[in-house]
Design a protein around this motif. Structure first.
Motif, mmCIF file in Angstrom:
data_model
loop_
_atom_site.group_PDB
_atom_site.id
_atom_site.type_symbol
_atom_site.label_atom_id
_atom_site.label_comp_id
_atom_site.label_asym_id
_atom_site.label_seq_id
_atom_site.Cartn_x
_atom_site.Cartn_y
_atom_site.Cartn_z
ATOM 1 N N MET A 275 35.037 44.353 39.703
ATOM 2 C CA MET A 275 35.069 44.091 41.131
ATOM 3 C C MET A 275 36.093 42.990 41.400
ATOM 4 N N GLU A 276 37.148 43.341 42.104
ATOM 5 C CA GLU A 276 38.215 42.389 42.367
ATOM 6 C C GLU A 276 37.841 41.466 43.518
ATOM 7 N N LEU A 277 38.163 40.200 43.355
ATOM 8 C CA LEU A 277 37.935 39.241 44.421
ATOM 9 C C LEU A 277 39.011 39.400 45.488
ATOM 10 N N PRO A 278 38.751 38.923 46.695
ATOM 11 C CA PRO A 278 39.721 39.096 47.778
ATOM 12 C C PRO A 278 41.074 38.478 47.443
ATOM 13 N N GLU B 53 33.625 32.639 36.130
ATOM 14 C CA GLU B 53 34.779 33.000 35.304
ATOM 15 C C GLU B 53 35.537 34.183 35.899
ATOM 16 N N GLY B 54 35.687 34.169 37.221
ATOM 17 C CA GLY B 54 36.464 35.192 37.895
ATOM 18 C C GLY B 54 35.769 36.523 38.049
ATOM 19 N N ASN B 55 34.484 36.583 37.712
ATOM 20 C CA ASN B 55 33.710 37.823 37.816
ATOM 21 C C ASN B 55 32.612 37.693 38.848
ATOM 22 N N VAL B 56 32.222 38.820 39.423
ATOM 23 C CA VAL B 56 31.172 38.850 40.431
ATOM 24 C C VAL B 56 29.845 39.218 39.764
ATOM 25 N N TYR B 57 28.885 38.321 39.876
ATOM 26 C CA TYR B 57 27.529 38.556 39.374
ATOM 27 C C TYR B 57 26.613 38.750 40.583
#
Length: 324
Positions: free
Chosen positions: A95-98, A116-120
């Motif tokens: 899942m990419e952040l905006p 760490e740049g990931n969506v939990y």
């Protein structure tokens, strides 16, 4: 201490108490939503799921990715078959952040933490506060809160969240690339939530998901519930023996074929009530809910955008053992 210093210290203390009270209310509301399962209307389950979390266990909700917007929201894909593989692997993209143009995932209702740049996302697995301390691993940091569906790229920094300020920890026994937890003590009471990263993964068989949940050989007790009970918030939980029959089903689940979700499949599944829910309590005191879809022989964990197709004989035998 002069009068000005006293005023400043008093304001800080009041702000702190307000923050604690807000945290307490937020966690209590979240826990209540998971355990109570309020009564739901039957007919518009599929439609309402786009705005209601449905206890975060995927019972009525079609797909958690509908809680996000933007073209970068993960869409499961069938990867090329690798030599020796039994099934076509299901790839759930990260899942990419905006980005600066506003593209990418943006948080909606579901509790979310960026690590760490990931969506939990809030886990479907339940954890009582009294058992959280034993699972609390190393401290990873403290969330900053403040992100919502309108937040821009600048808000999605490390440990940004929509859960307010909370300490984040690794979870003993689990890979932090899959699971982390928030842990807060207020007035001597513990409030904890688990968060899972179910994107940026490949599911080649049920083992790639079930293995992360540590089900096999770790079930201490189990219960099950009819869809009617769950749908009406009756909590008519019935005992389920944690015996060889259940272990055999879990083994079959690990060997199950992954099925990529789609709006059409979910509309078909969630438009009828041919479902049963099992709740598996593990040795570490976590409770894992699984939704069984009788007609199709599919199983789903939470809002992971994939189903597991269990071998027909094994599924039907277990389904029938649950009764009506």
């Amino acid at each position: 201490m002069n009068e000005e210093e006293f005023k400043q210290n008093y304001k800080k203390a009041v702000d702190h108490m307000k923050a604690n009270e807000q945290m307490k209310k937020r966690v209590e509301q979240s826990l209540n939503s998971q355990h109570q399962g309020p009564k739901r209307q039957r007919k518009p389950l599929y439609i309402a799921a786009s705005v209601v979390i449905a206890a975060s266990i995927g019972l009525a909700a079609p797909s958690v990715w509908q809680q996000f917007n933007g073209p970068a929201a993960p869409t499961p894909q069938v990867a090329a078959v690798t030599p020796g593989a039994s099934f076509d692997p299901i790839v759930i993209p990260k899942m990419e952040l905006p980005d600066s143009n506003g593209k990418g995932a943006k948080a909606s209702m579901l509790p979310v933490v960026v690590y760490e740049g990931n969506v939990y996302l809030q886990s479907a697995t339940l954890l009582e506060g009294t058992s959280a301390l034993n699972l609390r691993g190393e401290k990873l940091g403290t969330t900053t809160g403040g992100i919502d569906e309108w937040s821009g790229q600048d808000k999605y920094t490390e440990l940004a969240s929509n859960i307010g300020e909370a300490d984040i920890y690794a979870v003993n026994g689990y890979d932090k690339d899959f699971r982390i937890m928030s842990y807060t003590e207020i007035d001597g009471q513990v409030y904890a939530q688990l968060f899972d990263k179910n994107n940026g993964i490949t599911i080649s068989s049920g083992a790639d998901l079930i293995g992360k949940l540590h089900l096999e050989g770790n079930i201490t007790s189990a219960q099950w519930e009819t869809f009617d009970s769950w749908n009406n918030g009756l909590q008519q939980l019935q005992p389920l023996a944690a015996d060889e029959s259940l272990e055999s089903f879990v083994s079959a689940l690990s060997a199950a074929k992954p099925i990529a979700t789609s709006p059409e499949l979910e509309e078909n599944l969630y438009s009828n009530e041919d479902r049963k829910i099992i709740y598996l309590t593990l040795e570490d005191k976590t409770q894992v809910p699984l939704v069984l879809f009788g007609e199709e022989g599919l199983v789903r964990y939470g809002n992971v955008p994939a189903f597991l197709e269990v071998e027909k004989g094994a599924f039907q035998s277990f389904w029938n053992s649950l009764g009506e």
